[in-house]
Design a protein around this motif. Sequence first.
Motif, PDB file in Angstrom:
ATOM      1  N   MET A   1      -0.360 -82.408 -13.854  1.00 28.78           N
ATOM      2  CA  MET A   1       0.380 -82.263 -12.605  1.00 28.78           C
ATOM      3  C   MET A   1       1.015 -83.592 -12.237  1.00 28.78           C
ATOM      4  N   SER A   2       2.279 -83.540 -11.911  1.00 33.35           N
ATOM      5  CA  SER A   2       2.990 -84.746 -11.522  1.00 33.35           C
ATOM      6  C   SER A   2       2.777 -85.003 -10.038  1.00 33.35           C
ATOM      7  N   GLU A   3       2.051 -86.053  -9.708  1.00 33.39           N
ATOM      8  CA  GLU A   3       1.695 -86.299  -8.309  1.00 33.39           C
ATOM      9  C   GLU A   3       2.879 -86.746  -7.476  1.00 33.39           C
ATOM     10  N   GLY A   4       3.624 -87.723  -7.937  1.00 31.85           N
ATOM     11  CA  GLY A   4       4.765 -88.207  -7.168  1.00 31.85           C
ATOM     12  C   GLY A   4       4.379 -88.693  -5.791  1.00 31.85           C
ATOM     13  N   THR A   5       3.191 -89.289  -5.675  1.00 28.03           N
ATOM     14  CA  THR A   5       2.685 -89.646  -4.352  1.00 28.03           C
ATOM     15  C   THR A   5       3.548 -90.672  -3.652  1.00 28.03           C
ATOM     16  N   SER A   6       4.280 -91.497  -4.396  1.00 28.45           N
ATOM     17  CA  SER A   6       5.053 -92.560  -3.750  1.00 28.45           C
ATOM     18  C   SER A   6       6.204 -92.022  -2.918  1.00 28.45           C
ATOM     19  N   VAL A   7       6.649 -90.781  -3.194  1.00 26.90           N
ATOM     20  CA  VAL A   7       7.787 -90.236  -2.465  1.00 26.90           C
ATOM     21  C   VAL A   7       7.355 -89.322  -1.329  1.00 26.90           C
ATOM     22  N   LEU A   8       6.068 -89.105  -1.178  1.00 23.56           N
ATOM     23  CA  LEU A   8       5.597 -88.197  -0.142  1.00 23.56           C
ATOM     24  C   LEU A   8       5.660 -88.856   1.233  1.00 23.56           C
ATOM     25  N   ARG A   9       6.036 -88.061   2.221  1.00 21.50           N
ATOM     26  CA  ARG A   9       5.952 -88.532   3.604  1.00 21.50           C
ATOM     27  C   ARG A   9       4.485 -88.628   4.002  1.00 21.50           C
ATOM     28  N   THR A  10       4.209 -89.272   5.096  1.00 22.27           N
ATOM     29  CA  THR A  10       2.813 -89.529   5.478  1.00 22.27           C
ATOM     30  C   THR A  10       2.209 -88.423   6.326  1.00 22.27           C
ATOM     31  N   SER A  11       3.017 -87.464   6.797  1.00 22.50           N
ATOM     32  CA  SER A  11       2.461 -86.416   7.646  1.00 22.50           C
ATOM     33  C   SER A  11       3.063 -85.062   7.281  1.00 22.50           C
ATOM     34  N   VAL A  12       2.367 -83.999   7.696  1.00 19.37           N
ATOM     35  CA  VAL A  12       2.810 -82.648   7.391  1.00 19.37           C
ATOM     36  C   VAL A  12       2.203 -81.682   8.407  1.00 19.37           C
ATOM     37  N   ARG A  13       2.955 -80.644   8.741  1.00 16.37           N
ATOM     38  CA  ARG A  13       2.437 -79.507   9.507  1.00 16.37           C
ATOM     39  C   ARG A  13       2.623 -78.267   8.636  1.00 16.37           C
ATOM     40  N   SER A  14       1.544 -77.601   8.320  1.00 20.91           N
ATOM     41  CA  SER A  14       1.661 -76.487   7.379  1.00 20.91           C
ATOM     42  C   SER A  14       2.421 -75.311   7.979  1.00 20.91           C
ATOM     43  N   ILE A  15       2.456 -75.218   9.301  1.00 26.26           N
ATOM     44  CA  ILE A  15       3.169 -74.100   9.920  1.00 26.26           C
ATOM     45  C   ILE A  15       4.657 -74.135   9.576  1.00 26.26           C
ATOM     46  N   ASP A  16       5.171 -75.325   9.272  1.00 27.63           N
ATOM     47  CA  ASP A  16       6.582 -75.445   8.917  1.00 27.63           C
ATOM     48  C   ASP A  16       6.892 -74.825   7.558  1.00 27.63           C
ATOM     49  N   ALA A  17       5.864 -74.643   6.733  1.00 24.43           N
ATOM     50  CA  ALA A  17       6.057 -74.071   5.397  1.00 24.43           C
ATOM     51  C   ALA A  17       5.508 -72.655   5.291  1.00 24.43           C
ATOM     52  N   GLN A  18       4.918 -72.159   6.373  1.00 22.02           N
ATOM     53  CA  GLN A  18       4.252 -70.859   6.317  1.00 22.02           C
ATOM     54  C   GLN A  18       5.219 -69.739   6.688  1.00 22.02           C
ATOM     55  N   PRO A  19       5.310 -68.699   5.872  1.00 21.72           N
ATOM     56  CA  PRO A  19       6.174 -67.571   6.229  1.00 21.72           C
ATOM     57  C   PRO A  19       5.579 -66.792   7.397  1.00 21.72           C
ATOM     58  N   PRO A  20       6.388 -66.041   8.132  1.00 30.27           N
ATOM     59  CA  PRO A  20       5.843 -65.228   9.228  1.00 30.27           C
ATOM     60  C   PRO A  20       4.967 -64.103   8.696  1.00 30.27           C
ATOM     61  N   LEU A  21       4.115 -63.588   9.546  1.00 29.47           N
ATOM     62  CA  LEU A  21       3.296 -62.435   9.182  1.00 29.47           C
ATOM     63  C   LEU A  21       4.222 -61.262   8.823  1.00 29.47           C
ATOM     64  N   PRO A  22       4.037 -60.643   7.661  1.00 34.70           N
ATOM     65  CA  PRO A  22       4.924 -59.530   7.265  1.00 34.70           C
ATOM     66  C   PRO A  22       4.549 -58.237   7.986  1.00 34.70           C
ATOM     67  N   HIS A 502      10.659 -72.574   2.105  1.00 34.05           N
ATOM     68  CA  HIS A 502      10.828 -74.032   2.031  1.00 34.05           C
ATOM     69  C   HIS A 502       9.457 -74.700   2.107  1.00 34.05           C
ATOM     70  N   VAL A 503       8.843 -74.913   0.963  1.00 37.96           N
ATOM     71  CA  VAL A 503       7.548 -75.576   0.884  1.00 37.96           C
ATOM     72  C   VAL A 503       7.789 -77.003   0.414  1.00 37.96           C
ATOM     73  N   SER A 504       7.536 -77.948   1.284  1.00 45.19           N
ATOM     74  CA  SER A 504       7.742 -79.346   0.930  1.00 45.19           C
ATOM     75  C   SER A 504       6.658 -79.816  -0.031  1.00 45.19           C
ATOM     76  N   ALA A 505       6.912 -80.945  -0.664  1.00 51.44           N
ATOM     77  CA  ALA A 505       5.899 -81.523  -1.544  1.00 51.44           C
ATOM     78  C   ALA A 505       4.639 -81.862  -0.764  1.00 51.44           C
ATOM     79  N   GLU A 506       4.826 -82.281   0.501  1.00 53.16           N
ATOM     80  CA  GLU A 506       3.661 -82.619   1.340  1.00 53.16           C
ATOM     81  C   GLU A 506       2.827 -81.372   1.635  1.00 53.16           C
ATOM     82  N   ALA A 507       3.506 -80.257   1.960  1.00 55.43           N
ATOM     83  CA  ALA A 507       2.776 -79.012   2.211  1.00 55.43           C
ATOM     84  C   ALA A 507       2.090 -78.533   0.935  1.00 55.43           C
TER      85      ALA A 507
END
Length: 561
Positions: A1-22, A502-507
């Motif tokens: 797995m390619s970590e790429g940790t140097s490009v990650l932002r320092t914070s994340v909210r998972s709700i921003d990547a979560q789809p709505p309840l179907p 839209h799932v960010s690398a941080e999510a």
Amino acid sequence: MSEGTSVLRTSVRSIDAQPPLPRDRFIVEDQPDDEAVPMDVIFVGGGPGGLAGAIELARLVQADNEAGGGIGDVEIGVLEKAGQLGEHSLSGAVVNPSAFQELFPELSLDEFPFRRPVGKESVYFMTGSASFRIPTPPTMRNHGNYIASICEIVRWLGEKAEDLGINVFPGFPVDSLLVAGQRVIGVRTTPAGLDRNGEPTGPDAMPAMDLTAQVTVLAEGTRGPLSQAWLEWQQVGSENPQIFALGVKELWQVKKPLDRIVHTVGWPLPRDAFGGSFMYPMSDDVVALGLVVGLDYEDARFDVHEVFQRMKLHPLFRKHLEGGEMVEWGAKTIPEGGFYSVPSRRHGDGVCIVGDAAGYVEVSSLKGIHYAMHSGMMAARQIFKALKAGDTSEAGLAGYSTAVDSSVIMKDLKECRNMRLAFKSGFYVGGVKAVLMTLTKGAFLGAKIPIREDAAESRTLGLADDPFVPDGKLTFSKVDGVYKSGNQTRDDIPSHLLVGEHVSAEAAELFVHMCPAGVYERDGSELRVNAPNCVDCKATDVLGPRWTPREGGSGPAYRQM
């Protein structure tokens, strides 16, 4: 797995990547098909709440007919997604026997499916290398309670249900509620035998099946998708959102007996994480060991499974496990919001919600099984009255919510209403507040402490730890754990996990560490999903991709959890 940790932002909210309840999948305004199976009452979920409710209802019907009451035949069905009853059931478990005594007054305590009574108990404050015994908090005293396997409890209840003529259908997950206007009129099951593209794999593939009912009881357990969808559809809210914890558990065959139940606080959890560990003697040579952590932890790289594995190397646990064998592994989420997170009503037109699906768990005493059973029985009594009166509308079923609100369930939850929420202030401040709340039975800080849902919490990506290398003797990988869960999912099954657009690398990094079963992998900025690994703990539905039902018999096959 390619970590790429140097490009990650320092914070994340998972709700921003979560789809709505179907919701449109779970609430279907559709007439049942011509071959629909007619039932009077359907319980969705064959856990303690659903089975206790079905048993109570069957007994009430039987007694009414024997007394000449005239209710007649009532067809009761229990639909369970696991291949066999109990295979998806997981708990600690130390059980308050009150619900068993109420449901089976003709039986003695030694006839219930318990392993042994709680004798000695100890609570420890842990550091990285030591443990210090502390006084047992009043809410955690277990005199009069019993150590049990919830798998065995469920199988025992299933036998009692079948003896009463209840139709118990394991291997039948429910995909959606069938509704007409505002009324629930039945359910539609999940098809089976489909390939990754949703096409039948052969002649053994099974299409969805419709079942009709006057009343549908949602006993889905924690984070039930049908319950979520119905509450959202009907705009039934709660004062606070529900929050959850994730528990990871193992069963060990050991060389020497453990003479007490053990609970711990402190290490290995950081100060911003709520939870603790437990170790229970299931028998002289079997020990249950687990770690439970609130899913509002701050570090997006916090990994419950890995922390649990490291915890076993602590002298308090190692001395009991060394030389033994890990025989079973599992994981499950637990609703922790308590009093203020229970929906304002748990009934509607043709529907009731019971057990963990309604949030009936009291975290400070680590109890929920007897509340689930009590709620199932209360629902059954109101359903019986509604069937007798010919009124299974919202008004006809309202007595269920009223009964729960005036019962021991809500009384207990109210006395501890802010205890879990107080730990949002951190471990030590929360601990002081919890003591004062216990002494005042909730009067201290009696006003509601407002909270956010777990997915809305802002998290910081902590430093990446050195890779954890399990030794295969005391510590194990996530893949090892999934194997020990008895996972029975086909590799070519359609994915049951709905990933956001839209799932960010941080999510993705958060999801990788959050999942105890290794379902998620981050490859640079891409999220890879290995859905067959899923053990239905529902942590993903709390923080990440949405969980939906998959074909019957998929997931774990727990035997003694």
